[in-house]
Scaffold this active site. Structure first.
Site, PDB file in Angstrom:
ATOM      1  N   CYS A   2       0.770  -1.267  -0.033  1.00 37.12           N
ATOM      2  CA  CYS A   2       0.013  -0.029   0.093  1.00 37.12           C
ATOM      3  C   CYS A   2       0.944   1.260  -0.097  1.00 37.12           C
ATOM      4  O   CYS A   2       1.937   1.455   0.554  1.00 37.12           O
ATOM      5  CB  CYS A   2      -0.966   0.226   1.070  1.00 37.12           C
ATOM      6  SG  CYS A   2      -2.016  -1.188   1.163  1.00 37.12           S
ATOM      7  N   ARG A  27       3.810  -0.242  -4.848  1.00 39.23           N
ATOM      8  CA  ARG A  27       3.614  -0.786  -3.640  1.00 39.23           C
ATOM      9  C   ARG A  27       2.218  -1.689  -3.459  1.00 39.23           C
ATOM     10  O   ARG A  27       1.795  -2.142  -2.564  1.00 39.23           O
ATOM     11  CB  ARG A  27       3.643   0.303  -2.510  1.00 39.23           C
ATOM     12  CG  ARG A  27       4.845   1.031  -2.370  1.00 39.23           C
ATOM     13  CD  ARG A  27       4.608   2.274  -1.270  1.00 39.23           C
ATOM     14  NE  ARG A  27       4.425   1.625   0.072  1.00 39.23           N
ATOM     15  CZ  ARG A  27       5.685   1.371   0.793  1.00 39.23           C
ATOM     16  NH1 ARG A  27       6.888   1.829   0.211  1.00 39.23           N
ATOM     17  NH2 ARG A  27       5.704   0.858   1.874  1.00 39.23           N
ATOM     18  N   TRP A  75      -2.617  -2.835  -1.673  1.00 40.95           N
ATOM     19  CA  TRP A  75      -2.435  -4.162  -2.063  1.00 40.95           C
ATOM     20  C   TRP A  75      -3.318  -4.752  -0.910  1.00 40.95           C
ATOM     21  O   TRP A  75      -3.123  -4.657   0.342  1.00 40.95           O
ATOM     22  CB  TRP A  75      -0.932  -4.380  -1.533  1.00 40.95           C
ATOM     23  CG  TRP A  75      -0.705  -5.802  -2.140  1.00 40.95           C
ATOM     24  CD1 TRP A  75      -0.192  -6.215  -3.126  1.00 40.95           C
ATOM     25  CD2 TRP A  75      -0.414  -7.174  -1.143  1.00 40.95           C
ATOM     26  NE1 TRP A  75       0.079  -7.686  -3.022  1.00 40.95           N
ATOM     27  CE2 TRP A  75      -0.186  -8.196  -1.660  1.00 40.95           C
ATOM     28  CE3 TRP A  75      -0.953  -7.206   0.388  1.00 40.95           C
ATOM     29  CZ2 TRP A  75      -0.020  -9.541  -1.032  1.00 40.95           C
ATOM     30  CZ3 TRP A  75      -0.747  -8.378   1.077  1.00 40.95           C
ATOM     31  CH2 TRP A  75      -0.513  -9.484   0.123  1.00 40.95           C
ATOM     32  N   ASN A 101      -1.994   1.737   5.719  1.00 40.09           N
ATOM     33  CA  ASN A 101      -1.219   0.562   5.265  1.00 40.09           C
ATOM     34  C   ASN A 101      -0.841  -0.187   6.596  1.00 40.09           C
ATOM     35  O   ASN A 101      -0.456   0.074   7.253  1.00 40.09           O
ATOM     36  CB  ASN A 101       0.267   1.177   4.692  1.00 40.09           C
ATOM     37  CG  ASN A 101       1.350   0.184   4.405  1.00 40.09           C
ATOM     38  OD1 ASN A 101       0.970  -1.130   4.363  1.00 40.09           O
ATOM     39  ND2 ASN A 101       2.389   0.371   4.442  1.00 40.09           N
ATOM     40  N   GLY A 102      -1.013  -1.704   6.257  1.00 38.53           N
ATOM     41  CA  GLY A 102      -0.593  -2.597   7.618  1.00 38.53           C
ATOM     42  C   GLY A 102      -2.021  -3.471   7.806  1.00 38.53           C
ATOM     43  O   GLY A 102      -2.747  -3.574   6.894  1.00 38.53           O
ATOM     44  N   GLU A 484      17.906 -17.436  -7.556  1.00 35.45           N
ATOM     45  CA  GLU A 484      17.368 -16.257  -8.015  1.00 35.45           C
ATOM     46  C   GLU A 484      16.933 -16.510  -9.300  1.00 35.45           C
ATOM     47  O   GLU A 484      15.643 -15.701  -9.601  1.00 35.45           O
ATOM     48  CB  GLU A 484      18.732 -15.540  -7.763  1.00 35.45           C
ATOM     49  CG  GLU A 484      18.393 -13.925  -8.139  1.00 35.45           C
ATOM     50  CD  GLU A 484      17.356 -13.223  -7.366  1.00 35.45           C
ATOM     51  OE1 GLU A 484      16.827 -13.560  -6.280  1.00 35.45           O
ATOM     52  OE2 GLU A 484      16.990 -12.104  -7.733  1.00 35.45           O
ATOM     53  N   LYS A 488      12.998 -15.029 -10.147  1.00 32.92           N
ATOM     54  CA  LYS A 488      12.859 -14.084 -11.178  1.00 32.92           C
ATOM     55  C   LYS A 488      11.897 -14.625 -12.231  1.00 32.92           C
ATOM     56  O   LYS A 488      10.986 -13.989 -12.621  1.00 32.92           O
ATOM     57  CB  LYS A 488      13.894 -13.698 -11.956  1.00 32.92           C
ATOM     58  CG  LYS A 488      15.092 -12.612 -11.182  1.00 32.92           C
ATOM     59  CD  LYS A 488      14.401 -11.220 -11.001  1.00 32.92           C
ATOM     60  CE  LYS A 488      14.828 -10.610  -9.443  1.00 32.92           C
ATOM     61  NZ  LYS A 488      14.488 -11.180  -8.562  1.00 32.92           N
ATOM     62  N   GLU A 491       8.222 -14.913 -10.459  1.00 33.58           N
ATOM     63  CA  GLU A 491       7.510 -13.599 -10.262  1.00 33.58           C
ATOM     64  C   GLU A 491       6.940 -12.875 -11.488  1.00 33.58           C
ATOM     65  O   GLU A 491       6.047 -12.106 -11.438  1.00 33.58           O
ATOM     66  CB  GLU A 491       8.135 -12.880  -9.296  1.00 33.58           C
ATOM     67  CG  GLU A 491       9.474 -12.175  -9.576  1.00 33.58           C
ATOM     68  CD  GLU A 491      10.078 -11.193  -8.489  1.00 33.58           C
ATOM     69  OE1 GLU A 491       9.315 -10.870  -7.835  1.00 33.58           O
ATOM     70  OE2 GLU A 491      11.237 -11.277  -8.395  1.00 33.58           O
ATOM     71  N   HIS A 507      19.312 -37.101  -6.308  1.00 36.29           N
ATOM     72  CA  HIS A 507      18.441 -37.523  -4.885  1.00 36.29           C
ATOM     73  C   HIS A 507      17.215 -37.215  -5.190  1.00 36.29           C
ATOM     74  O   HIS A 507      16.535 -37.218  -4.376  1.00 36.29           O
ATOM     75  CB  HIS A 507      19.062 -36.611  -3.830  1.00 36.29           C
ATOM     76  CG  HIS A 507      20.693 -36.941  -3.546  1.00 36.29           C
ATOM     77  ND1 HIS A 507      21.122 -38.006  -3.077  1.00 36.29           N
ATOM     78  CD2 HIS A 507      21.620 -36.218  -3.897  1.00 36.29           C
ATOM     79  CE1 HIS A 507      22.115 -38.171  -2.822  1.00 36.29           C
ATOM     80  NE2 HIS A 507      22.659 -37.053  -3.457  1.00 36.29           N
ATOM     81  N   LYS A 610       6.068  -4.369  -3.922  1.00 35.18           N
ATOM     82  CA  LYS A 610       7.380  -4.406  -3.660  1.00 35.18           C
ATOM     83  C   LYS A 610       7.811  -4.437  -2.257  1.00 35.18           C
ATOM     84  O   LYS A 610       8.760  -5.288  -2.093  1.00 35.18           O
ATOM     85  CB  LYS A 610       8.246  -3.095  -4.418  1.00 35.18           C
ATOM     86  CG  LYS A 610       9.648  -3.124  -4.226  1.00 35.18           C
ATOM     87  CD  LYS A 610      10.231  -2.272  -5.459  1.00 35.18           C
ATOM     88  CE  LYS A 610      11.651  -2.613  -5.279  1.00 35.18           C
ATOM     89  NZ  LYS A 610      12.147  -3.868  -5.849  1.00 35.18           N
TER      90      LYS A 610
HETATM   91  O1  M6R Z   1      12.961  -4.923   0.340  1.00 35.85           O
HETATM   92  P1  M6R Z   1      13.607  -6.139   0.672  1.00 35.85           P
HETATM   93  O2  M6R Z   1      14.740  -6.368   0.063  1.00 35.85           O
HETATM   94  O3  M6R Z   1      13.604  -6.714   2.139  1.00 35.85           O
HETATM   95  O4  M6R Z   1      12.446  -7.242  -0.094  1.00 35.85           O
HETATM   96  C1  M6R Z   1      12.814  -8.446   0.072  1.00 35.85           C
HETATM   97  C2  M6R Z   1      11.859  -9.610  -0.885  1.00 35.85           C
HETATM   98  O5  M6R Z   1      10.324  -9.273  -0.701  1.00 35.85           O
HETATM   99  C3  M6R Z   1      12.297  -8.962  -2.383  1.00 35.85           C
HETATM  100  O6  M6R Z   1      13.549  -9.272  -2.692  1.00 35.85           O
HETATM  101  C4  M6R Z   1      11.273  -9.819  -3.391  1.00 35.85           C
HETATM  102  O7  M6R Z   1      11.642 -11.269  -3.345  1.00 35.85           O
HETATM  103  C5  M6R Z   1      11.502  -9.339  -4.661  1.00 35.85           C
HETATM  104  N1  M6R Z   1      10.245  -9.136  -5.414  1.00 35.85           N
HETATM  105  C6  M6R Z   1      12.181 -10.413  -5.922  1.00 35.85           C
HETATM  106  O8  M6R Z   1      12.583  -9.795  -7.035  1.00 35.85           O
END
Ligand code: M6R
Length: 615
Positions: A2, A27, A75, A101-102, A484, A488, A491, A507, A610
């Site tokens: 948010c 956000r 959000w 927000n929260g 990683e 990517k 998401e 395994h 984000k």
């Molecule tokens: O702001 P932060 O680095 O604490 O965020 C952590 C994760 O939420 C963030 O890295 C998330 O996994 C990304 N969307 C990945 O691309």
């Protein structure tokens, strides 16, 4: 999660708030809404979906002009992404509007209590109770800041709240507990926002709000108190980037821009942190060297991409300092009763500095007596503020939901922390530190070279856009890189993607291999006849023999992988520990291109936001 904006000044509040929301849309983008005090009442507009829907609504049904206003981009947590659940929420008389927000954890009993007193609460949100409670408290004191303080004392959970009242039309009041809220200080105008990006076009002067504080903005200035009404000490700071840093600058997406900015981000994060004699001077790390010498365990806590940076940090920390290092998902950390004491150094990695899981984990660590060092990209955010020390990454604002340049700079910061610990403990000396820092400095150019050779990767991504699954394999630091790469793709492309340690293949995961399944393999350096390299060449042969289509990321000059690579992606040779800095880049480009080919919006992937500011 948010985005919130508030404004008091002499400009059109609606214009300022809408422009601010545009910058905060990363956000959350489930709905958006605004409220302004006007004509003795409140005028509001809200719409489910992205900000563009609200924009359209406002152009068809404009709100009256006002110099005070609030806005929200959502959000969804409680209640679906509908018009009715969109913020702002109002009391039944329509005199007070609030954005949030929260999560208000005790909203259910408060709701029941309000219903008993005759209030009608039509939305499914936890937020609505606040508007009703504020209206009640305001009727008793006619002071919106005091009403907010009284309400906040009754709330449990994490919240940033911003409110306006029709009977105090020149005032905006905000409150924060655990979720972010910053004040922007302009010339005769003041801003509230979840992130400085919302007001950076107007001012770069900001004020941090602390935990459990209420802020009142009026044309006369800013007043901050605790929830109990005592005046609060606050820290002012100047934001070291400007509005152009948060623009797309001609790129089709923020993600593409941020991928391209990585060479500079890496270089900026190294800048000024080592002197000519090879001594690292990390001024922000205020933990005395004597205390660092006593450290007998390092625990890294982080989420998502930052967690992958932590996994790589473990290799560097243990290799360079010989201190045992554990890496843990922040969301799991405090629930398993971790063993921590004053000799434990906890490293909390977070781009935003607001991730609730990481924040709660670091609080737990400090309660147990451990020292916490934050690696963070956002000045003034909560995680560095609550840590004993901070090492800022200098990636500049990262807007795309998928983290790219922040990840590379987190890696650089982790390497610096490992070397710094080594320096304090005497396991690394000036010349060795200088050598690694020189290698690191060279990485910026290497990343630039990788970026210049990405067309075949983009082509490959487009050709695989119809696939359902892509697997990623790596060994040693290549394993977190594989994780990683898979994250990517999940998401951004909404595909089934998984990363495995290549040694684990036999395994179990090898059962997943079938004809033409794309498998991306991160090959370690072959130099020094590395055992690791030989093992991964065998792994590539094993999966290829079972029909996999192999995509191999390998160092320039590595000829051993050539016969087994259906697609070969070359990266410059680097020291093994630093390889993730170059090997991750093709995976970012791959995911971005593949998602685009599938018609997905890469900056705002579905269901995500984000900053994850709720647990
Ligand atoms: O702001 P932060 O680095 O604490 O965020 C952590 C994760 O939420 C963030 O890295 C998330 O996994 C990304 N969307 C990945 O691309």
């Amino acid at each position: 999660m948010c985005g919130i904006v508030g404004y008091v000044g002499s400009q059109s509040a609606l214009d300022v708030v809408m422009a601010g929301l545009k910058r905060l849309e990363y956000r959350g983008y489930d709905s958006a809404g605004v409220a302004v005090p006007a004509d003795g009442g409140l005028a509001t507009a809200k719409r489910a979906g992205k900000l563009v829907n609200l924009d359209k609504e406002l152009s068809e049904h404009p709100l009256p002009a006002a110099a005070t206003g609030i806005g929200h981009t959502r959000w969804a947590t409680h209640g679906g992404p509908t018009d009715a659940n969109a913020h702002p929420h109002l009391d039944n008389a329509g005199r007070v509007a609030v954005v949030h927000n929260g999560i208000i954890e005790n909203f259910a009993p408060l709701r029941a209590e309000l219903a008993e007193r005759g209030h009608d609460l039509p939305s499914e949100t936890d937020t609505e109770v606040v508007a009703h409670l504020l209206a009640e408290e305001f009727s008793g004191c006619a002071d919106l800041a005091q009403a907010m303080r009284l309400v906040c004392r009754r709330l449990e959970g994490a919240f940033t709240l911003v409110a306006v009242h029709a009977d105090a039309p020149d005032v905006v009041v905000g409150a924060r507990r655990n979720s972010p809220l910053v004040v922007g200080v302009g010339e005769g105008e003041y801003f509230l926002a979840s992130d400085v990006a919302a007001f950076i076009a107007h001012t770069r002067d900001a004020v941090e709000l602390g935990q459990d504080q209420v802020v009142e903005l009026s044309r006369d200035g800013v007043t901050v108190t605790g929830f109990d009404g005592t005046p609060a000490d606050v820290r002012s700071y100047h934001v070291d980037w400007d509005a152009s840093a948060a623009e797309k600058a001609g790129y089709a997406s923020f993600m593409l821009k941020e991928i391209a900015e990585q060479p500079k981000a890496v270089a900026d994060t190294l800048l000024g942190r080592v002197d000519g004699s090879g001594t690292l001077s990390l001024d922000e790390v205020r933990i005395p060297p004597g205390v660092l010498r006593e450290t007998n365990k390092v625990v890294v806590i982080a989420c998502g991409t930052a967690y992958h940076a932590g996994l790589i940090a473990k290799y560097a920390i243990e290799h360079w300092t010989r201190i045992p290092c554990e890496v843990e998902l922040a969301s799991e950390f405090r629930y398993r009763d971790p063993i921590l004491d004053q000799q434990t150094l906890v490293v909390a990695i977070s781009q935003s500095g607001e991730t609730m899981d990481t924040l709660m984990a670091l609080r737990h660590a400090r309660e147990q007596g451990a020292r916490v060092l934050a690696i963070c990209n956002t000045n003034g955010s909560t995680i560095p503020r609550e840590s004993d020390a901070v090492l800022y990454t200098h990636a500049g604002p990262e807007v795309a939901v998928a983290s790219t340049k922040a990840f590379l700079t987190q890696l650089v910061a982790c390497y610096l922390v490992a070397l710094y610990l080594g320096q304090a403990r005497g396991t690394k000396y000036g010349d060795e530190i200088r050598d690694v820092v020189r290698d690191l400095a060279g990485i910026s150019g290497a990343v630039e070279r990788v970026l210049g050779t990405m067309e075949p990767v983009r082509e490959l991504a487009r050709s695989l856009a119809h696939k359902d699954t892509v697997l990623f394999l790596g060994r040693h630091v290549g394993h977190p890189v594989a994780l990683e790469g898979a994250l990517k793709l999940k998401e951004l492309a909404y595909m089934h993607a998984e990363g495995f340690a290549a040694g684990e293949l036999k395994h179990g995961p090898i059962a997943l291999i079938e004809e033409d399944l794309p498998v991306v393999v991160v090959a370690p350096s072959p130099r020094g006849r590395s055992v690791l390299h030989g093992k991964i060449v065998s792994n590539i042969q094993e999966i290829r023999a079972r029909g996999a289509r192999t995509v191999v990321i390998a160092e320039e000059g590595d000829e051993a992988v050539v016969p087994y690579a259906d697609h070969l992606i070359r990266v410059p040779a680097t020291p093994t520990l630093l390889q993730p800095l170059v090997a991750t880049v093709p995976l970012q480009v791959f995911a971005c291109e593949l998602a685009t080919a599938r018609g997905n919006e890469v900056d705002q992937p579905r269901n995500l936001a984000k900053s994850v500011t709720v647990e």
